[in-house]
Write a protein that holds these residues in place. Structure first.
Motif, PDB file in Angstrom:
ATOM      1  N   GLU A  90       0.840  -1.205   0.000  1.00 34.15           N
ATOM      2  CA  GLU A  90       0.000   0.000   0.000  1.00 34.15           C
ATOM      3  C   GLU A  90       0.876   1.256   0.000  1.00 34.15           C
ATOM      4  O   GLU A  90       1.921   1.276   0.651  1.00 34.15           O
ATOM      5  N   ASP A  91       0.437   2.273  -0.725  1.00 37.20           N
ATOM      6  CA  ASP A  91       1.220   3.494  -0.906  1.00 37.20           C
ATOM      7  C   ASP A  91       2.579   3.150  -1.531  1.00 37.20           C
ATOM      8  O   ASP A  91       3.584   3.806  -1.272  1.00 37.20           O
ATOM      9  N   GLY A  92       2.561   2.119  -2.384  1.00 38.77           N
ATOM     10  CA  GLY A  92       3.784   1.601  -2.997  1.00 38.77           C
ATOM     11  C   GLY A  92       4.590   2.669  -3.722  1.00 38.77           C
ATOM     12  O   GLY A  92       5.815   2.701  -3.639  1.00 38.77           O
ATOM     13  N   TYR A  93       3.887   3.556  -4.420  1.00 39.48           N
ATOM     14  CA  TYR A  93       4.593   4.542  -5.231  1.00 39.48           C
ATOM     15  C   TYR A  93       5.411   5.500  -4.371  1.00 39.48           C
ATOM     16  O   TYR A  93       6.411   6.036  -4.818  1.00 39.48           O
ATOM     17  N   ARG A  94       4.997   5.718  -3.112  1.00 39.30           N
ATOM     18  CA  ARG A  94       5.774   6.614  -2.246  1.00 39.30           C
ATOM     19  C   ARG A  94       6.705   5.835  -1.304  1.00 39.30           C
ATOM     20  O   ARG A  94       7.119   6.349  -0.272  1.00 39.30           O
ATOM     21  N   SER A  95       6.992   4.576  -1.655  1.00 37.97           N
ATOM     22  CA  SER A  95       7.875   3.770  -0.810  1.00 37.97           C
ATOM     23  C   SER A  95       9.313   3.914  -1.285  1.00 37.97           C
ATOM     24  O   SER A  95       9.570   4.253  -2.432  1.00 37.97           O
ATOM     25  N   GLU A  96      10.253   3.618  -0.371  1.00 36.13           N
ATOM     26  CA  GLU A  96      11.680   3.638  -0.723  1.00 36.13           C
ATOM     27  C   GLU A  96      11.951   2.492  -1.694  1.00 36.13           C
ATOM     28  O   GLU A  96      11.698   1.326  -1.347  1.00 36.13           O
ATOM     29  N   PRO A  97      12.472   2.766  -2.884  1.00 39.65           N
ATOM     30  CA  PRO A  97      12.673   1.690  -3.869  1.00 39.65           C
ATOM     31  C   PRO A  97      13.509   0.514  -3.339  1.00 39.65           C
ATOM     32  O   PRO A  97      13.168  -0.640  -3.595  1.00 39.65           O
ATOM     33  N   ASP A  98      14.574   0.796  -2.571  1.00 38.85           N
ATOM     34  CA  ASP A  98      15.419  -0.306  -2.081  1.00 38.85           C
ATOM     35  C   ASP A  98      14.625  -1.247  -1.180  1.00 38.85           C
ATOM     36  O   ASP A  98      14.676  -2.474  -1.321  1.00 38.85           O
ATOM     37  N   PHE A  99      13.860  -0.638  -0.265  1.00 32.63           N
ATOM     38  CA  PHE A  99      13.052  -1.440   0.660  1.00 32.63           C
ATOM     39  C   PHE A  99      11.966  -2.208  -0.109  1.00 32.63           C
ATOM     40  O   PHE A  99      11.738  -3.405   0.120  1.00 32.63           O
ATOM     41  N   ILE A 138       7.957   1.468 -12.094  1.00 29.54           N
ATOM     42  CA  ILE A 138       7.642   0.042 -12.232  1.00 29.54           C
ATOM     43  C   ILE A 138       8.719  -0.670 -13.062  1.00 29.54           C
ATOM     44  O   ILE A 138       9.163  -1.763 -12.710  1.00 29.54           O
ATOM     45  N   ALA A 139       9.166  -0.019 -14.137  1.00 28.82           N
ATOM     46  CA  ALA A 139      10.218  -0.627 -14.970  1.00 28.82           C
ATOM     47  C   ALA A 139      11.466  -0.883 -14.127  1.00 28.82           C
ATOM     48  O   ALA A 139      12.101  -1.940 -14.229  1.00 28.82           O
ATOM     49  N   ASP A 140      11.786   0.077 -13.265  1.00 23.95           N
ATOM     50  CA  ASP A 140      12.966  -0.021 -12.413  1.00 23.95           C
ATOM     51  C   ASP A 140      12.841  -1.189 -11.419  1.00 23.95           C
ATOM     52  O   ASP A 140      13.785  -1.970 -11.242  1.00 23.95           O
ATOM     53  N   LEU A 141      11.646  -1.302 -10.796  1.00 17.90           N
ATOM     54  CA  LEU A 141      11.427  -2.414  -9.860  1.00 17.90           C
ATOM     55  C   LEU A 141      11.590  -3.750 -10.582  1.00 17.90           C
ATOM     56  O   LEU A 141      12.266  -4.655 -10.092  1.00 17.90           O
TER      57      LEU A 141
END
Ligand SMILES: [Zn+2]
Length: 513
Positions: free
Chosen positions: A141-150, A184-187
């Motif tokens: 939830e709130d994935g887009y505002r999450s730290e990418p590394d985490f 999303i591409a980065d993840l």
């Protein structure tokens, strides 16, 4: 990578969370059946653990839907996931959708958990869900505002535990198309096992970009599932609108090169059904499903359209299910014709008693209104007096008197459970007098947030009036919809319908995602 985009409809879960849009079990069933006719791939039917009402609705939908996957939302804990799986037991195909917040703000303020705890809980929840269901979706939830590394760590772990779909919600509608697509591409690039799951987008419309963001998530990010709702229904500014995102993919297939399994000719019918059920009317200039969306369908024949339709229209009105308001039935139509029409409209009444009650109402309406349109029939079966639910308040009779220079007066009879009540009142107008009369007995103390009248079919005064009333009491909001050729009667029905929804105190756990 697949060329097909999975359409995941969440009208009945995320859409229904919009204040005032709550629906009864029967209303949800009716919409689920229409979603199946629309051929959506996944129907998110509710959040089973949030209330008994939600549990029953998910269970009822799971029992009747055969072609679409039926999904229930669940927080990332064993109890919620067990409830979801239990509600889905009767489904031909089912999915458990579990979520937990991963943004710093949500973890700290809402969950009061450390990132390490969230990581563990997500992993264990997906492991538990996979024991109960082969099809498991996970949403940070709130994935887009999450730290990418985490986020990468969490998603890699849940895919390893067997999550089959990974959904990236833009819970607060903060994303911008290029950035969301790149996110999303980065993840997907960074997570070693990312190809083991289908990637999904879930966008809110706070900046009016839910559809654009979803398309960017597909085109730039490689997502192959879009979560959306009919008419873009949803909290605040709503969700990605199914009709818009699907028609964008279809109309611009030259650009996207992707397929969707939707039967687009069912779109307008689905839109009307959701609007009439929830009382959230569609604005006339809304793309695809607004009354003015096609010059052809709105009856405004511009010169260019008459000469060659593609001068102004990029889609054909009939491809999304617009038909010039066809008179579907008349006064002389018999019970069989009526029943067949219900079937064609995808309205399944549960028993012969209900068909008979609806037919009686149809005859009554046909006596007062010579031409009966599709929308009239939907409104007719929507009327709570023919559905299986036993509503607490029901209108029995109403009379009102208004004359220039006189203060209008109304007297009304209505049932409250087993009791018949009579009330009278005057008011500023006949509608005001009628509602004051009801309130004088009910004494709900509810505050009216909205009163609106629409013509159900054409703009003509011969059509039925559809009234939406939104009431608020003790922090709860409920919409009531009523229809009748007499707008005073329609208003009284809408008021009683809203009171019924306030009365049926549905307590539920709030969910975002
Ligand atoms: Zn959402």
């Amino acid at each position: 990578m697949s060329d097909k985009v999975i359409i995941f409809d969440t009208t009945l879960r995320d859409g229904e969370q919009s204040p005032g849009a709550s629906m009864t079990r029967d209303e949800k069933l009716r919409i689920a059946r229409q979603l199946e006719r629309l051929r959506v791939d996944v129907i998110e039917a509710g959040f089973a653990a949030s209330s008994n009402g939600d549990f029953e609705a998910v269970k009822a939908i799971a029992a009747v839907i055969k072609d679409s996957i039926v999904c229930s939302l669940a927080r990332a804990n064993d109890r919620d996931i067990s409830r979801a799986a239990e509600a889905l037991q009767g489904a031909a195909r089912s999915r458990v959708h579990t979520f937990i917040a991963t943004s710093p703000l949500h973890m700290e303020k809402k969950l009061r958990m450390t990132p390490e705890q969230v990581y563990e809980q997500a992993r264990l929840a997906v492991r538990f869900a996979r024991n109960l269901s082969a099809d498991v979706e996970f949403s940070p939830e709130d994935g887009y505002r999450s730290e990418p590394d985490f986020l990468c760590r969490v998603l890699e772990a849940v895919i390893a535990e067997g999550a089959t779909t990974i959904n990236i919600p833009d819970t607060v509608g903060y994303a911008i198309p290029e950035l969301y697509g790149a996110f999303i591409a980065d993840l997907r690039r960074r997570i070693p096992n990312s190809d083991k799951a289908v990637w999904s987008v879930h966008c809110h419309n706070d900046l009016g970009m839910a559809v654009a963001n979803s398309l960017a998530g597909v085109k730039l990010g490689g997502a192959r599932q879009i979560e959306c709702t009919i008419n873009g229904l949803g909290e605040r500014a709503g969700n990605c609108a199914l009709e818009e995102v699907v028609m964008a993919l279809k109309t611009r297939r030259d650009h996207f090169g992707l397929d969707v399994g939707i039967d687009t000719t069912q779109i307008v019918h689905a839109s009307r059904l959701v609007a009439q059920t929830t009382g959230f009317v569609v604005q006339p200039n809304k793309a695809v499903v607004g009354a003015n969306a096609f010059a052809h369908a709105s009856g405004i024949h511009q010169d260019g359209v008459l000469k060659a339709r593609d001068t102004y229209e990029i889609m054909r009105a009939e491809d999304v299910g617009w038909s010039a308001n066809k008179i579907v039935l008349g006064k002389l139509s018999g019970r069989n014709a009526f029943k067949q029409r219900l079937q064609e409209l995808g309205i399944a009444l549960d028993s012969e008693t209900e068909v008979n009650a609806a037919f009686a109402r149809f005859k009554e309406l046909a006596d007062r209104k010579s031409e009966i349109f599709e929308e009239d029939i939907i409104a007719l079966v929507m009327d709570e007096s023919v559905t299986t639910e036993h509503e607490h308040y029901r209108l029995l009779a109403l009379s009102q008197r208004s004359e220039t220079g006189e203060r209008p007066h109304a007297s009304i009879a209505f049932a409250a459970g087993e009791t018949e009540l009579h009330a009278e009142s005057d008011g500023n107008g006949p509608v005001d007098a009628s509602l004051k009369a009801i309130e004088s007995k009910v004494q709900s103390g509810a505050e009216m947030l909205l009163y609106s009248v629409n013509a159900i079919t054409s703009g003509s005064t011969e059509s039925q009036g559809e009234v939406t009333i939104r009431l608020q009491h003790a922090g709860r909001v409920a919409n009531g919809v009523g229809s009748d050729p007499d707008i005073v009667v329609a208003s009284a029905k809408a008021y009683l319908a809203a009171l019924n929804k306030l009365h049926s105190k549905i307590e539920r756990v709030p969910a975002q995602g």
